[in-house]
Enzyme design. Structure first.
Site, PDB file in Angstrom:
ATOM      1  N   TRP A 178     -16.231 -34.812 -43.852  1.00 12.25           N
ATOM      2  CA  TRP A 178     -17.450 -33.989 -43.801  1.00 12.25           C
ATOM      3  C   TRP A 178     -17.146 -32.537 -44.125  1.00 12.25           C
ATOM      4  CZ3 TRP A 178     -21.660 -36.157 -44.879  1.00 12.25           C
ATOM      5  CH2 TRP A 178     -21.931 -37.458 -44.439  1.00 12.25           C
TER       6      TRP A 178
ATOM      7  N   LYS B  98     -27.316 -38.437 -35.102  1.00 13.58           N
ATOM      8  CA  LYS B  98     -26.088 -38.878 -34.461  1.00 13.58           C
ATOM      9  C   LYS B  98     -26.246 -38.829 -32.938  1.00 13.58           C
ATOM     10  CE  LYS B  98     -24.337 -38.975 -38.603  1.00 13.58           C
ATOM     11  NZ  LYS B  98     -23.810 -37.819 -39.283  1.00 13.58           N
TER      12      LYS B  98
ATOM     13  N   ASP C  89     -20.599 -27.065 -38.413  1.00 15.29           N
ATOM     14  CA  ASP C  89     -21.336 -28.324 -38.540  1.00 15.29           C
ATOM     15  C   ASP C  89     -21.045 -29.138 -37.285  1.00 15.29           C
ATOM     16  OD1 ASP C  89     -22.347 -30.813 -39.136  1.00 15.29           O
ATOM     17  OD2 ASP C  89     -21.111 -31.148 -40.919  1.00 15.29           O
TER      18      ASP C  89
HETATM   19  C1  LIG Z   1     -23.626 -37.388 -40.773  1.00 13.16           C
HETATM   20  C2  LIG Z   1     -22.980 -36.100 -40.963  1.00 13.16           C
HETATM   21  C3  LIG Z   1     -23.388 -35.205 -41.961  1.00 13.16           C
HETATM   22  C4  LIG Z   1     -24.468 -35.534 -42.967  1.00 13.16           C
HETATM   23  O1  LIG Z   1     -25.694 -35.656 -42.373  1.00 13.16           O
HETATM   24  P1  LIG Z   1     -26.986 -36.086 -43.206  1.00 13.16           P
HETATM   25  O2  LIG Z   1     -28.068 -35.950 -42.194  1.00 13.16           O
HETATM   26  O3  LIG Z   1     -26.775 -37.484 -43.670  1.00 13.16           O
HETATM   27  O4  LIG Z   1     -27.143 -35.132 -44.323  1.00 13.16           O
HETATM   28  C5  LIG Z   1     -22.744 -33.996 -42.050  1.00 13.16           C
HETATM   29  N1  LIG Z   1     -21.741 -33.665 -41.209  1.00 13.16           N
HETATM   30  C6  LIG Z   1     -21.318 -34.502 -40.242  1.00 13.16           C
HETATM   31  C7  LIG Z   1     -20.213 -34.073 -39.329  1.00 13.16           C
HETATM   32  C8  LIG Z   1     -21.926 -35.740 -40.091  1.00 13.16           C
HETATM   33  O5  LIG Z   1     -21.516 -36.570 -39.121  1.00 13.16           O
END
Ligand SMILES: *Cc1c(COP(=O)(O)O)cnc(C)c1O
Length: 361
Positions: free
Chosen positions: A102, A196, A172
């Protein structure tokens, strides 16, 4: 109805009581004769839900007054663009840590906008470890430092935060937002997709320090400019009302259960159940990540062979443990233990793992 234990990495398990409230209130919201998803996003009925979600977020996550909470579209993936477009000026460089897949995606997008300097690259250790946060050397002139708090695919998680002085720290937190207490005041921006740990797919939360808005350039189109959303309380355009309603309900439940501290303890207890099964298996299960930085959200492990991994996953599925297959890019197994996974689920998985190892070891 028997609900299965759902270990998918995202979209992922939600609290049963929240799903039941949504089911009960879906057609006729609180006796108002209309569904939440059929009402105007300018109505007082929605307004209450929206502002309550913001207020609960601030309270539970201990967010200081000088931050805005934004509900955005486009997933965390759109933040990979918005962050550099807003905060990486043409003559500036930003610093990045590459902790896994990511972080790499965020980095690839930032590179298209401007200059990026990598200050930690986990590739050398196959993303199995992280440096001490205090050893990260951020350039004092960097536009910002970007971290990925938890690598959803690699199962690695920062346990402490760097001191960046006046350099904005941007993170993030898609896969561990609201799983543990975080000193929000250290961050200029925290963002994460909801699917998540917070709610359904369709909304991304951004927690943005207000002074960052002064950096947004005049050249951006409306949606891409953080100021648009901050000035209009995320109501510039139609927000994902259904997803935000569910987040509000998830937050109400969290508050009832004791907030951040209770959640943090709950998550540590769950992860301990599964890591214990790994660590006491005599090498049958192996976690490739260094103990100190193992994720409490996404627990990755391997079995002695790919054939055994296939059998493990298929037997687990038959027994009602869903979503244990590792990400297709890395293989192996992964158990995601987000906030809504009950302790019994983690315990039951640990027991299943013990039995499987005994029979097949
Ligand atoms: C799932 C995830 C993303 C991407 O998220 P989307 O909603 O699919 O754009 C980005 N960073 C991390 C750490 C993730 O787990």
């Amino acid at each position: 109805m028997s609900r299965k234990y759902n270990f998918y990495a995202g979209p992922s398990t939600l609290p049963l009581e929240v799903l039941e409230i949504v089911q009960r209130e879906f057609v006729d919201f609180e006796g108002q004769g209309v569904s939440m998803i059929e009402t105007s996003h300018r109505s007082s009925m929605y307004d209450h839900v929206h502002n309550r979600a913001v207020e609960l977020f601030k309270e539970i996550f201990a967010i200081p007054e000088n931050y805005s909470i934004l509900f955005l579209g486009g997933g965390a993936t759109l933040q990979f663009s918005m962050v550099p477009l807003n905060f990486l000026g043409p003559d500036q460089t930003c610093d990045f840590t590459l902790s896994g897949s990511w972080a790499k995606k965020a980095y690839d997008d930032a590179k298209k906008v401007g200059k990026v300097r990598v200050i930690f690259d986990g590739a050398e250790t196959n993303y199995s470890t992280l440096p001490k946060a205090s050893s990260l050397e951020t350039d004092p002139n960097a536009a910002y430092l970007h971290l990925t708090s938890n690598e959803t695919i690699g199962g690695i998680q920062w346990k402490e935060w760097p001191h960046t002085g006046s350099v904005p720290l941007i993170c993030d937190m898609s896969s561990d937002l609201l799983s543990r207490a975080v000193p929000v005041e250290k961050f200029a921006l925290i963002y994460g997709g909801a699917q998540k740990n917070l709610g359904p797919a369709g909304v991304t939360v951004a927690i943005l320090r207000d002074d960052m808005l002064e950096r947004c350039p005049e050249t951006l189109t409306a949606y891409l400019d953080y100021r648009t959303h901050a000035e209009k309380n995320s109501l510039y355009n139609t927000p994902p009302v259904f997803a935000i309603w569910i987040i509000q309900l998830v937050l109400e439940r969290m508050k009832r259960l004791g907030g951040m501290k209770a959640m943090e303890e709950h998550n540590a207890a769950k992860a301990a159940e599964v890591y214990r099964a790994i660590d006491t298996s005599g090498g049958f299960y192996r976690c490739p990540v260094d103990k100190e930085v193992r994720s409490l959200m996404n627990l990755v492990f391997r079995l002695p062979s790919e054939d055994l991994e296939k059998r493990f996953i298929s037997q687990a599925t038959e027994e009602g443990f869903l979503g244990l297959k590792g990400h297709r890019s890395v293989g192996g197994c992964r158990a995601s233990l987000y906030n809504a996974m009950p302790l019994e689920g983690a315990r039951a998985l640990g027991e299943f793992m013990n039995e499987f190892a005994l029979k097949n070891g």
